[in-house]
Design a protein around this motif. Structure first.
Motif, PDB file in Angstrom:
ATOM      1  N   PRO A  37       1.247 -11.552   1.731  1.00 42.23           N
ATOM      2  CA  PRO A  37       0.715 -10.692   0.665  1.00 42.23           C
ATOM      3  C   PRO A  37       0.619  -9.239   1.110  1.00 42.23           C
ATOM      4  CG  PRO A  37      -1.047 -11.973   1.674  1.00 42.23           C
ATOM      5  CD  PRO A  37       0.233 -12.477   2.259  1.00 42.23           C
ATOM      6  N   GLY A  38       0.925  -8.327   0.181  1.00 44.11           N
ATOM      7  CA  GLY A  38       0.717  -6.907   0.426  1.00 44.11           C
ATOM      8  C   GLY A  38       1.618  -6.295   1.460  1.00 44.11           C
ATOM      9  N   GLY A  39       2.842  -6.817   1.651  1.00 47.16           N
ATOM     10  CA  GLY A  39       3.792  -6.212   2.571  1.00 47.16           C
ATOM     11  C   GLY A  39       4.340  -4.917   2.009  1.00 47.16           C
ATOM     12  N   PRO A  40       5.277  -4.280   2.700  1.00 48.29           N
ATOM     13  CA  PRO A  40       5.802  -2.995   2.232  1.00 48.29           C
ATOM     14  C   PRO A  40       6.280  -3.014   0.780  1.00 48.29           C
ATOM     15  CG  PRO A  40       6.531  -3.380   4.470  1.00 48.29           C
ATOM     16  CD  PRO A  40       5.829  -4.635   4.026  1.00 48.29           C
ATOM     17  N   ALA A  41       6.965  -4.080   0.356  1.00 47.19           N
ATOM     18  CA  ALA A  41       7.447  -4.152  -1.030  1.00 47.19           C
ATOM     19  C   ALA A  41       6.362  -4.642  -1.973  1.00 47.19           C
ATOM     20  CB  ALA A  41       8.676  -5.058  -1.113  1.00 47.19           C
ATOM     21  N   GLY A  42       5.644  -5.671  -1.573  1.00 43.94           N
ATOM     22  CA  GLY A  42       4.606  -6.228  -2.437  1.00 43.94           C
ATOM     23  C   GLY A  42       3.496  -5.252  -2.745  1.00 43.94           C
ATOM     24  N   ALA A  43       3.246  -4.319  -1.815  1.00 36.53           N
ATOM     25  CA  ALA A  43       2.153  -3.360  -2.012  1.00 36.53           C
ATOM     26  C   ALA A  43       2.408  -2.414  -3.171  1.00 36.53           C
ATOM     27  CB  ALA A  43       1.932  -2.558  -0.727  1.00 36.53           C
ATOM     28  N   ILE A  44       3.694  -2.215  -3.555  1.00 36.23           N
ATOM     29  CA  ILE A  44       3.980  -1.246  -4.615  1.00 36.23           C
ATOM     30  C   ILE A  44       4.638  -1.877  -5.840  1.00 36.23           C
ATOM     31  CG2 ILE A  44       4.237   0.614  -2.915  1.00 36.23           C
ATOM     32  CD1 ILE A  44       7.287   0.471  -3.448  1.00 36.23           C
ATOM     33  N   ALA A  45       4.984  -3.170  -5.771  1.00 32.95           N
ATOM     34  CA  ALA A  45       5.602  -3.835  -6.917  1.00 32.95           C
ATOM     35  C   ALA A  45       4.568  -4.054  -8.020  1.00 32.95           C
ATOM     36  CB  ALA A  45       6.207  -5.172  -6.493  1.00 32.95           C
ATOM     37  N   HIS A  46       5.058  -4.260  -9.230  1.00 28.88           N
ATOM     38  CA  HIS A  46       4.142  -4.567 -10.331  1.00 28.88           C
ATOM     39  C   HIS A  46       3.453  -5.906 -10.114  1.00 28.88           C
ATOM     40  CE1 HIS A  46       6.870  -1.583 -12.261  1.00 28.88           C
ATOM     41  NE2 HIS A  46       5.752  -1.208 -12.853  1.00 28.88           N
ATOM     42  N   GLN A  47       4.209  -6.867  -9.568  1.00 32.94           N
ATOM     43  CA  GLN A  47       3.656  -8.196  -9.323  1.00 32.94           C
ATOM     44  C   GLN A  47       4.233  -8.762  -8.033  1.00 32.94           C
ATOM     45  OE1 GLN A  47       4.573 -10.681 -12.699  1.00 32.94           O
ATOM     46  NE2 GLN A  47       3.164  -9.622 -14.069  1.00 32.94           N
ATOM     47  N   GLN A  48       3.480  -9.648  -7.401  1.00 34.30           N
ATOM     48  CA  GLN A  48       3.995 -10.381  -6.244  1.00 34.30           C
ATOM     49  C   GLN A  48       3.730 -11.861  -6.425  1.00 34.30           C
ATOM     50  OE1 GLN A  48       3.021  -9.080  -2.259  1.00 34.30           O
ATOM     51  NE2 GLN A  48       3.505 -11.069  -1.368  1.00 34.30           N
ATOM     52  N   ILE A  49       4.741 -12.669  -6.111  1.00 34.01           N
ATOM     53  CA  ILE A  49       4.586 -14.115  -6.002  1.00 34.01           C
ATOM     54  C   ILE A  49       4.468 -14.419  -4.521  1.00 34.01           C
ATOM     55  CG2 ILE A  49       5.652 -16.365  -6.412  1.00 34.01           C
ATOM     56  CD1 ILE A  49       7.227 -15.023  -8.711  1.00 34.01           C
ATOM     57  N   THR A  50       3.313 -14.872  -4.094  1.00 28.80           N
ATOM     58  CA  THR A  50       3.082 -15.139  -2.675  1.00 28.80           C
ATOM     59  C   THR A  50       3.379 -16.605  -2.406  1.00 28.80           C
ATOM     60  OG1 THR A  50       1.368 -13.420  -2.640  1.00 28.80           O
ATOM     61  CG2 THR A  50       1.437 -14.947  -0.786  1.00 28.80           C
ATOM     62  N   ALA A  51       4.565 -16.846  -1.871  1.00 28.78           N
ATOM     63  CA  ALA A  51       5.019 -18.217  -1.630  1.00 28.78           C
ATOM     64  C   ALA A  51       6.158 -18.198  -0.639  1.00 28.78           C
ATOM     65  CB  ALA A  51       5.467 -18.871  -2.949  1.00 28.78           C
ATOM     66  N   ALA A  52       6.442 -19.354  -0.050  1.00 21.49           N
ATOM     67  CA  ALA A  52       7.558 -19.480   0.875  1.00 21.49           C
ATOM     68  C   ALA A  52       8.880 -19.344   0.122  1.00 21.49           C
ATOM     69  CB  ALA A  52       7.495 -20.829   1.584  1.00 21.49           C
ATOM     70  N   TYR A  53       9.897 -18.895   0.825  1.00 23.91           N
ATOM     71  CA  TYR A  53      11.199 -18.680   0.189  1.00 23.91           C
ATOM     72  C   TYR A  53      11.869 -19.976  -0.247  1.00 23.91           C
ATOM     73  CZ  TYR A  53      10.664 -13.994   2.100  1.00 23.91           C
ATOM     74  OH  TYR A  53      10.188 -12.748   2.399  1.00 23.91           O
ATOM     75  N   ASP A  54      11.455 -21.112   0.331  1.00 20.90           N
ATOM     76  CA  ASP A  54      12.041 -22.392  -0.066  1.00 20.90           C
ATOM     77  C   ASP A  54      11.149 -23.165  -1.037  1.00 20.90           C
ATOM     78  OD1 ASP A  54       9.990 -23.063   1.638  1.00 20.90           O
ATOM     79  OD2 ASP A  54      11.217 -24.277   3.010  1.00 20.90           O
ATOM     80  N   ASP A  55      10.177 -22.501  -1.623  1.00 23.13           N
ATOM     81  CA  ASP A  55       9.261 -23.118  -2.585  1.00 23.13           C
ATOM     82  C   ASP A  55       9.930 -23.144  -3.962  1.00 23.13           C
ATOM     83  OD1 ASP A  55       7.228 -23.722  -4.424  1.00 23.13           O
ATOM     84  OD2 ASP A  55       5.695 -22.715  -3.239  1.00 23.13           O
ATOM     85  N   THR A  56      10.339 -24.317  -4.413  1.00 21.95           N
ATOM     86  CA  THR A  56      11.066 -24.422  -5.679  1.00 21.95           C
ATOM     87  C   THR A  56      10.212 -24.010  -6.876  1.00 21.95           C
ATOM     88  OG1 THR A  56      10.503 -26.777  -5.807  1.00 21.95           O
ATOM     89  CG2 THR A  56      12.621 -26.197  -4.800  1.00 21.95           C
ATOM     90  N   ARG A  57       8.900 -24.198  -6.769  1.00 15.46           N
ATOM     91  CA  ARG A  57       8.039 -23.746  -7.865  1.00 15.46           C
ATOM     92  C   ARG A  57       8.030 -22.221  -7.954  1.00 15.46           C
ATOM     93  NH1 ARG A  57       2.628 -26.873  -6.320  1.00 15.46           N
ATOM     94  NH2 ARG A  57       3.332 -26.029  -4.319  1.00 15.46           N
ATOM     95  N   ALA A  58       8.114 -21.569  -6.807  1.00 16.05           N
ATOM     96  CA  ALA A  58       8.182 -20.104  -6.804  1.00 16.05           C
ATOM     97  C   ALA A  58       9.497 -19.625  -7.410  1.00 16.05           C
ATOM     98  CB  ALA A  58       8.019 -19.580  -5.377  1.00 16.05           C
ATOM     99  N   TRP A  59      10.604 -20.360  -7.149  1.00 21.82           N
ATOM    100  CA  TRP A  59      11.878 -19.997  -7.771  1.00 21.82           C
ATOM    101  C   TRP A  59      11.756 -20.033  -9.293  1.00 21.82           C
ATOM    102  CZ3 TRP A  59      15.568 -23.860  -4.797  1.00 21.82           C
ATOM    103  CH2 TRP A  59      15.500 -23.597  -3.418  1.00 21.82           C
ATOM    104  N   ALA A  60      11.136 -21.092  -9.797  1.00 18.24           N
ATOM    105  CA  ALA A  60      10.987 -21.227 -11.246  1.00 18.24           C
ATOM    106  C   ALA A  60      10.107 -20.120 -11.808  1.00 18.24           C
ATOM    107  CB  ALA A  60      10.402 -22.598 -11.573  1.00 18.24           C
TER     108      ALA A  60
END
Length: 407
Positions: A37-60
């Motif tokens: 959470p709150g990394g260089p990109a997430g800190a300024i994006a409108h929204q962040q999905i905080t999840a692992a890259y292989d999380d299929t629910r996050a893909w959806a």
């Protein structure tokens, strides 16, 4: 946020941060998928999905929010990009495509792909993981006969910035080096007598039209990019044209969409025009560290181009507005000779003209970690180099000998 005006990026580092900034300037909403959470990109994006890259629910979730998705690093699961592109319930434009990313993730596939494109590489041999001792020895013998030492042994997957690489000076050292890599899939690559290392950024839109930035001359230190120079007339025009042509050929063969960086070696060859020839090293299916100069020195940065492609827009040919030197800022610059952590002294350099400081907002300065960069622009290449050399000395940056010698 409207899904039709929202783009996503898998990865929350500095490359994702610059992509988010470019997308937002174009009026697009942004979503970052990042486990931290709150990394260089997430800190300024409108929204962040905080999840692992292989999380299929996050893909959806990403597909539900975004009309188009990109990635900021090549080690994102190719299956995630393939799922997003093939999700018929929520069609999502994906750039780059899964196949291009999968090729770049495996050095063995990448070398074979370059050969299929008719492009030369350094002599190399494959070592495939095997539990059979006899098979290992056969592969070692074959690999040792395929290259001239010294050579580099590299893991086939997940290596970057010099990681997963071991210098091998003789055939006798090869077995121990492979054992050090856990007998994983690897590639043995002959070291070449390099005259230069260069890279080319190419961007290709969904209709197959491509554009290129000027050829970038790179210098590495400890396996990590130290500095990049652009607009210096350091590369013969014919060689620069050949590099751009090769980059376009690779992008076309991949049916690529988005920004792609191709790295080349320039080696001496008396039989070649100008006494030099190109050897393809590797590719990065994303904007690249060596292209950071484009933010300050071009009328369209590599990140602007990536955002345009995701929006489905056309691409103009980028123009270099001034010669530029990009200096990488690694975490080493935050550590003093006394072993204490401290912020570098920016005050003096910020009073100098043509100096563009970029800090990525990372909180933990570790040696070898990319914390930021500085781009120096000037009307004359010699002035940009002299200023960059002055800054490198002031900050104690390593790997800048080629700047100091010519400044």
């Amino acid at each position: 946020m409207s899904r039709e005006r929202t783009v996503g990026v898998m990865g929350g580092g500095q490359l994702g941060r610059y992509f988010v900034q470019s997308a937002q300037r174009l009026g697009l909403d942004t979503v970052v998928l990042d486990p931290v959470p709150g990394g260089p990109a997430g800190a300024i994006a409108h929204q962040q999905i905080t999840a692992a890259y292989d999380d299929t629910r996050a893909w959806a979730d990403l597909a539900r929010r975004c009309c188009a998705v990109t990635t900021e690093f090549e080690n994102v699961p190719a299956d995630a990009l393939r799922w997003l592109a093939g999700n018929t319930s929520d069609p999502t434009r994906v750039a780059p495509g899964a196949d291009a990313v999968a090729i770049s993730q495996d050095r063995l596939r990448e070398k074979t792909f370059f050969a299929d494109c008719g492009l030369p590489t350094a002599p190399w041999a494959a070592l495939k993981a095997s539990a059979d001792t006899a098979q290992r020895q056969t592969q070692l013998d074959q690999a040792a006969g395929a290259v001239t030492f010294p050579a580099l042994l590299k893991t086939a997957r997940l290596g970057y910035d010099g990681k997963g690489q071991i210098s091998v000076n003789s055939a006798a050292d090869l077995a121990a080096a492979w054992a050090q890599l856990g007998h994983a899939d690897a590639i043995l690559e002959q070291r070449l007598a390099l005259q230069q290392e260069i890279s080319v950024l190419v961007a290709r839109d969904a209709h197959g039209a491509s554009v290129c930035w000027p050829v970038q001359v790179n210098h590495h230190h400890g396996g990590i990019l130290a500095h990049t120079r652009v607009g210096f007339a350091l590369v013969a025009p014919a060689l620069a044209d050949a590099a751009r042509d090769a980059a376009r050929r690779i992008a076309q063969a991949l049916d690529y969409c988005g920004v792609l960086c191709i790295e080349f070696f320039c080696v001496a060859d008396a039989a070649a025009p100008g006494g030099q020839r190109l050897v393809v090293n590797e590719m990065a299916p994303r904007p690249h560290n060596s292209g950071h100069y484009s933010i300050d020195a071009c009328d369209m940065s590599q990140f602007d181009a990536q955002a345009r492609v995701l929006a489905g827009w056309s691409l103009p040919e980028p123009q270099l507005l001034a010669p530029a030197v990009m200096l990488n800022l690694l975490g080493d610059a935050w550590w003093g000779a006394d072993g204490r952590l401290r912020e570098p002294d920016w005050s003096a350099i910020m009073g100098w003209g043509g100096v563009h400081l970029h800090l990525y907002g990372k909180k933990d300065a570790q040696p070898g970690r990319k914390m930021g960069h500085i781009t120096v622009t000037a009307p004359r290449a010699a002035d940009a180099q002299a200023r960059a050399s002055q800054i490198a000395r002031h900050l104690g940056l390593a790997g800048m000998e080629s700047l100091h010698d010519a400044a």
